[in-house]
Design an enzyme around this catalytic site. Structure first.
Site, mmCIF file in Angstrom:
data_model
loop_
_atom_site.group_PDB
_atom_site.id
_atom_site.type_symbol
_atom_site.label_atom_id
_atom_site.label_comp_id
_atom_site.label_asym_id
_atom_site.label_seq_id
_atom_site.Cartn_x
_atom_site.Cartn_y
_atom_site.Cartn_z
ATOM 1 N N SER A 1 -9.121 16.157 21.906
ATOM 2 C CA SER A 1 -8.201 17.287 22.047
ATOM 3 C C SER A 1 -8.335 18.255 20.878
ATOM 4 O O SER A 1 -8.679 17.844 19.756
ATOM 5 C CB SER A 1 -6.781 16.719 22.065
ATOM 6 O OG SER A 1 -5.841 17.745 21.877
ATOM 7 N N LYS B 1 -6.028 10.814 18.591
ATOM 8 C CA LYS B 1 -7.322 11.287 19.106
ATOM 9 C C LYS B 1 -8.375 11.270 18.000
ATOM 10 O O LYS B 1 -9.522 10.886 18.213
ATOM 11 C CB LYS B 1 -7.170 12.696 19.695
ATOM 12 C CG LYS B 1 -6.320 12.729 20.964
ATOM 13 C CD LYS B 1 -7.052 12.054 22.104
ATOM 14 C CE LYS B 1 -6.216 11.862 23.345
ATOM 15 N NZ LYS B 1 -6.892 11.149 24.421
ATOM 16 N N TYR C 1 0.119 12.384 18.151
ATOM 17 C CA TYR C 1 -0.863 12.514 19.242
ATOM 18 C C TYR C 1 -2.229 12.928 18.700
ATOM 19 O O TYR C 1 -3.254 12.308 19.002
ATOM 20 C CB TYR C 1 -0.352 13.550 20.263
ATOM 21 C CG TYR C 1 -1.408 13.923 21.284
ATOM 22 C CD1 TYR C 1 -1.786 13.012 22.271
ATOM 23 C CD2 TYR C 1 -2.044 15.164 21.245
ATOM 24 C CE1 TYR C 1 -2.771 13.337 23.192
ATOM 25 C CE2 TYR C 1 -3.027 15.494 22.162
ATOM 26 C CZ TYR C 1 -3.384 14.578 23.126
ATOM 27 O OH TYR C 1 -4.371 14.897 24.030
#
Ligand code: UDP
Length: 333
Positions: free
Chosen positions: A119, A147, A143
Site C-alpha cells: 500500500s 504492510k 496498517y
C-alpha cells in the site's frame, strides 16, 4: 505465458475477485483461500474456494500438500487505517502474524513466487510528490506498519529461502469490472468513491468531506485513483516477470494524477446526474494531504499501461455496480 497454478489468499475480496477473474481469463488455475470475514463467496468468479484462514497452519498444510502451486498472490488483510489505530493488535495479528504463517507454508512447500498487496500507506507523510519507490518508508498508522513489516519479511525470505516476491503498493483502488457482476462491497464502507456513489444511489443522505484546510489547491485531500482491473493487469505482468526470473522488488501502482475529494464528488455528480449533497467535516486523523504515485517504474519494467485512467471513467465503472438496484430495494425513478 504458460498456464500457472496460483494460490490466491483473499480471493473473495474487492481486489481479489477482480484478480481471480483476470487470472482465469489468462488461462491460469486458481485456488482461493478466504475466511469470508469480509469477502463474498457469491462474487468469486471461479476456481476452487477453500474456506479458512491463512493464519491456520493446518489448513495451509492441507491445501499445499494436496496440490503443487507455481505462485501465490496475497490479498487477505484488514485494510482500515482508522481502525488500525484503534485496534492495532488485530492488524498485527491479521496482516503480519497470519502472513508469516502463509509465507512459512509457501517456503515449506517450495512455492517460490509471491505477489503481495502492499500500500501507499508504507510511505507515511510524503516528503516529495509524486512518490517514487525509493521514497523513505515511514508509515504513520499500524496498517502502514503491517504492510511495511511484511515487505521486510519478504525481502529477507528472498535472500534466505529463494522466495521471490513483488510488493505492489496500491494507491487508491477504485472502480468495478465493466460486466457489472463485480465491485466493491465493504461492511462498513469507508472509502470515498463507494460512499459518494451510495449517496447518489439514495442509500445515504450525504457525503462528509474530511478536512477542507489541507495544503492543497481546494483544501481537500488529493489522491491517485487507480482502476481495480488495471491493478489486476499489473499483477498478471508481475507474475509473468517473476516466472521469467525477475528478482524481488516493489512497484507503485497509481495513475500519477491527483484528484481532490471535491473533484471526486463533482465528477460523480456529472457521471450519475444526481445531486450528491456534501457537508464539510473535520479532517480524518492520519490522512496525508496528498498521495500521488510516480508509477514509471511499473510502466518501464513491467510494461504496465493502465487502460481506465480518467476519474470519470473510473467512477462510471463503479456506478454500474453501486447504481444497480439491490435485491429488495425499490427501483430508481
Ligand atoms: N474521504 C472523505 N469522506 C469520506 C471518506 C473519505 O472526505 O467519507 C477522504 C479521505 O479523507 C481521503 C480520501 O477521501 O482524503 C480518500 O479516502 P479513502 O478512505 O477512500 O482512501 P485512503 O486514501 O484513506 O486510502
Amino acid at each position: 505465458m504458460t498456464s500457472l497454478s496460483v494460490l490466491v489468499a483473499g480471493g473473495c475480496g474487492y481486489i481479489g475477485t477482480h484478480m481471480v477473474k483476470a487470472l482465469l481469463a489468462a488461462g491460469h488455475r486458481v485456488v482461493t483461500v478466504d475466511n469470508l470475514s469480509t469477502g463474498h463467496r457469491e462474487l468469486l468468479p471461479g476456481g476452487r474456494l477453500v474456506e479458512g484462514d491463512i493464519g491456520d497452519p493446518a489448513l495451509l498444510e492441507r491445501v499445499l500438500a494436496g496440490e503443487r502451486f507455481d505462485a501465490a498472490m496475497h490479498f487477505a488483510a484488514a485494510i482500515e487505517v482508522g481502525e488500525s489505530v484503534q485496534a492495532p493488535l488485530k492488524y498485527y495479528r491479521n496482516n503480519v502474524a497470519a502472513t508469516l504463517t502463509l509465507v512459512e507454508a509457501l517456503v515449506r512447500h517450495g512455492v517460490d513466487k509471491l505477489i503481495f498487496s502492499s500500500s501507499a500507506a508504507v510511505y507515511g507523510e510524503p516528503e516529495t510528490t509524486p512518490i517514487r519507490e525509493d521514497h523513505p518508508c515511514r508509515p504513520t498508522s499500524p496498517y502502514g506498519h503491517t504492510k511495511r513489516m511484511v515487505e521486510t519479511i519478504l525481502a529477507d525470505c528472498a535472500r534466505a529461502h529463494g522466495l521471490r516476491s513483488m510488493a505492489l503498493r496500491y494507491f487508491n483502488a477504485a472502480g468495478a469490472d465493466p460486466s457489472g457482476a463485480l465491485g466493491e462491497r465493504h461492511h462498513p464502507e469507508s472509502h470515498l468513491i463507494p460512499l459518494v456513489l451510495e449517496v447518489a444511489a439514495g442509500r445515504r443522505e450525504r457525503i462528509a468531506i474530511f478536512g477542507t484546510r489541507h495544503p492543497t489547491p481546494d483544501g481537500t485531500c488529493v489522491r491517485d485513483y487507480i482502476h481495480v482491473n488495471d491493478l489486476a493487469a499489473a499483477h498478471l505482468l508481475a507474475l509473468e516477470a517473476l516466472a521469467g526470473g525477475a528478482p524481488s522488488t516493489a512497484y507503485n501502482l497509481g495513475n500519477s494524477r491527483g484528484h481532490s475529494v471535491r473533484e471526486v464528488i463533482e465528477a460523480a455528480r456529472r457521471v450519475t446526474g444526481r445531486p450528491i449533497p456534501a457537508v464539510e467535516a473535520p479532517p480524518r486523523p492520519g490522512d496525508p494531504a496528498i498521495l500521488v504515485a510516480a508509477s514509471d517504474k511499473a510502466r518501464r519494467e513491467l510494461g504496465w499501461r493502465p487502460a481506465c485512467e480518467t476519474l470519470p471513467a473510473i467512477i462510471a465503472s463503479a456506478w454500474k455496480w453501486h447504481g444497480a438496484p439491490r435485491p429488495g430495494e425499490p427501483q430508481f425513478q
